[in-house]
Design a protein around this motif. Sequence first.
Motif, short mmCIF file in Angstrom:
data_model
loop_
_atom_site.label_atom_id
_atom_site.label_comp_id
_atom_site.label_asym_id
_atom_site.label_seq_id
_atom_site.Cartn_x
_atom_site.Cartn_y
_atom_site.Cartn_z
N ASN A 183 1.16 -1.19 0.19
CA ASN A 183 0.07 0.06 -0.10
C ASN A 183 1.05 1.16 0.05
N TYR A 184 0.77 2.13 -0.91
CA TYR A 184 1.63 3.35 -0.99
C TYR A 184 0.27 4.51 -0.85
N GLN A 185 0.82 5.36 0.06
CA GLN A 185 -0.01 6.62 0.15
C GLN A 185 0.69 7.69 -0.44
N GLU A 189 6.41 5.60 -2.98
CA GLU A 189 7.14 4.99 -4.28
C GLU A 189 7.99 3.97 -4.09
N TYR A 190 8.42 3.27 -5.22
CA TYR A 190 9.36 2.10 -5.15
C TYR A 190 10.43 2.55 -6.30
N LYS A 191 11.54 2.96 -5.77
CA LYS A 191 12.65 3.28 -6.80
C LYS A 191 13.00 2.07 -7.48
N PRO A 192 13.48 2.32 -8.85
CA PRO A 192 13.97 1.46 -9.94
C PRO A 192 14.81 0.46 -9.21
N HIS A 193 14.42 -1.07 -9.80
CA HIS A 193 15.16 -1.93 -9.04
C HIS A 193 15.05 -3.16 -10.08
N TYR A 194 15.66 -4.21 -9.66
CA TYR A 194 15.69 -5.41 -10.46
C TYR A 194 14.91 -6.52 -9.30
N ASP A 195 13.98 -7.26 -9.75
CA ASP A 195 13.30 -8.20 -8.90
C ASP A 195 14.19 -9.56 -8.82
N TYR A 196 15.16 -9.84 -9.63
CA TYR A 196 16.07 -10.78 -9.23
C TYR A 196 16.95 -10.23 -8.20
N ALA A 230 2.43 4.87 -11.50
CA ALA A 230 2.38 4.20 -12.36
C ALA A 230 3.71 3.21 -12.10
N THR A 231 3.73 1.94 -13.02
CA THR A 231 4.86 1.04 -12.98
C THR A 231 5.89 1.68 -14.06
N ILE A 232 6.95 1.92 -13.73
CA ILE A 232 7.79 2.51 -14.93
C ILE A 232 8.84 1.42 -15.35
N TYR A 264 14.47 -3.95 -15.28
CA TYR A 264 14.61 -2.71 -14.29
C TYR A 264 13.37 -2.04 -14.32
N HIS A 265 12.76 -1.74 -13.28
CA HIS A 265 11.44 -1.06 -13.18
C HIS A 265 11.25 -0.47 -11.63
N GLY A 266 10.15 0.24 -11.44
CA GLY A 266 9.77 1.05 -10.19
C GLY A 266 8.57 1.42 -10.07
N GLY A 267 8.00 1.82 -9.05
CA GLY A 267 6.85 2.52 -8.91
C GLY A 267 6.99 3.97 -8.70
N ASN A 268 6.36 4.61 -9.54
CA ASN A 268 6.17 6.02 -9.50
C ASN A 268 5.53 6.64 -8.22
N GLU A 274 -4.36 6.83 -3.14
CA GLU A 274 -3.40 5.70 -2.91
C GLU A 274 -3.41 4.61 -3.67
N LYS A 275 -2.39 3.69 -3.59
CA LYS A 275 -2.25 2.65 -4.53
C LYS A 275 -2.04 1.45 -3.52
N TRP A 276 -2.69 0.44 -4.48
CA TRP A 276 -2.58 -1.03 -3.55
C TRP A 276 -2.35 -1.82 -4.82
N ILE A 277 -1.14 -2.75 -4.50
CA ILE A 277 -0.97 -3.51 -5.48
C ILE A 277 -0.77 -4.97 -4.82
N ALA A 278 -0.73 -6.23 -5.53
CA ALA A 278 -0.57 -7.55 -5.20
C ALA A 278 0.75 -7.90 -5.96
N THR A 279 1.71 -8.33 -5.40
CA THR A 279 2.97 -8.92 -6.27
C THR A 279 3.30 -10.31 -6.11
N LYS A 280 3.17 -11.12 -7.22
CA LYS A 280 3.65 -12.61 -7.09
C LYS A 280 4.83 -13.01 -7.92
N TRP A 281 5.96 -13.28 -6.98
CA TRP A 281 7.13 -13.44 -7.50
C TRP A 281 7.40 -15.14 -7.87
N MET A 282 7.79 -15.40 -8.73
CA MET A 282 8.04 -17.16 -9.09
C MET A 282 9.53 -17.32 -9.03
O1 AKG Z 1 4.62 -0.44 -7.24
C1 AKG Z 1 4.71 -0.83 -8.50
O2 AKG Z 1 4.22 -0.69 -9.33
C2 AKG Z 1 6.00 -1.73 -8.65
C3 AKG Z 1 6.27 -2.67 -7.49
C4 AKG Z 1 7.41 -3.70 -7.91
O3 AKG Z 1 8.34 -3.26 -8.44
C5 AKG Z 1 7.65 -5.01 -6.75
O4 AKG Z 1 6.86 -5.22 -6.21
O5 AKG Z 1 8.48 -5.69 -7.08
#
Ligand code: AKG
Length: 290
Positions: A183-185, A189-196, A230-232, A264-268, A274-282
């Motif tokens: 949850n983002y208020q 934000e989520y600065k750009p990163h790699y998920d691996y 937005a996801t960038i 490489y990606h991030g959340g602006n 507010e923003k709610w996301i659900a993330t699944k990593w495999m």
């Molecule tokens: O908030 C976003 O759009 C990106 C989230 C993200 O990069 C993650 O959960 O790994």
Amino acid sequence: MPPEWIRWIAENIERGVPPQTLIDTLVQHRFERGQATYEVESRLPGYLLQKRAAPAPAAAAAKSSAATQYQYEKMGPQPGNSITIDGHTIGLQMSLAQPHLMVFGNVLSKEECEQLIALSQSKLARSTTVDEQTGKAEWHADRTSSGTFFALNETPLIAKLDQRIAQLMQMPVVNGEGLQILNYQIGGEYKPHYDYFPPDQPGSAQHIAIGGQRVATLIIYLNEVEEGGATIFPELGLTVTPVQGSAVYFSYSNSKNQLDPRTYHGGNPVTKGEKWIATKWMRQREYRSA
Ligand SMILES: O=C(O)CCC(=O)C(=O)O
Ligand SMILES: [Fe+2]
């Protein structure tokens, strides 16, 4: 991040505590890993930063040519206009070949999104010790996001979604990490990163030991964000706007253990609402959380 934690980071960097130890400690104190990494790395003295940015020669060579050498394999969701899983139809809205990325609509219904937020809200309320101390219900503005996890099959709804997501991602359910809710208020934000897990970072080995490297991500948008959020993908110049129930998928690890830096990606930052996301990593293999 609260100023006392910022001071704590600065003091411990000064004392020579390894950055990864600081990041792991912050995560144990419920800071989100992306934020913890950013707050620590951005305070490292220049020489340390350079050390981290300049991997061993072999790794550096592999890295510089990784973008051109990453071999794209047939994996993940197979392109078709739509896919029906257990009576629920998900639509493909766009796909990219390099990196392997897709945007889907209606991964979750409006009701499922709302149920997931409600479930998470009660979990988050229990995990915010700072708020309990002050007795305040609202989130701290300096905390960039708050999150919670659901163990695989934790509730009937989670079990249903874990199944659907795994089938969409074309991966076994057991390779998935527990669904993460963020949850983002405003300002979050989520600065750009790699998920691996970067292979040249000392802390990665312990993550990879359980279930192997991460191979693919699905980020599902649970609400409509009024403005921002937005996801960038800076390497691609791509922006994915949050739309309730839709999701962005990307994969970044192949059977040769190569990693795709184009993901490489991030959340602006959220600028309104507010923003709610659900993330699944495999993972590469069955993942068992400790
Ligand atoms: O908030 C976003 O759009 C990106 C989230 C993200 O990069 C993650 O959960 O790994
Ligand atoms: Fe991410």
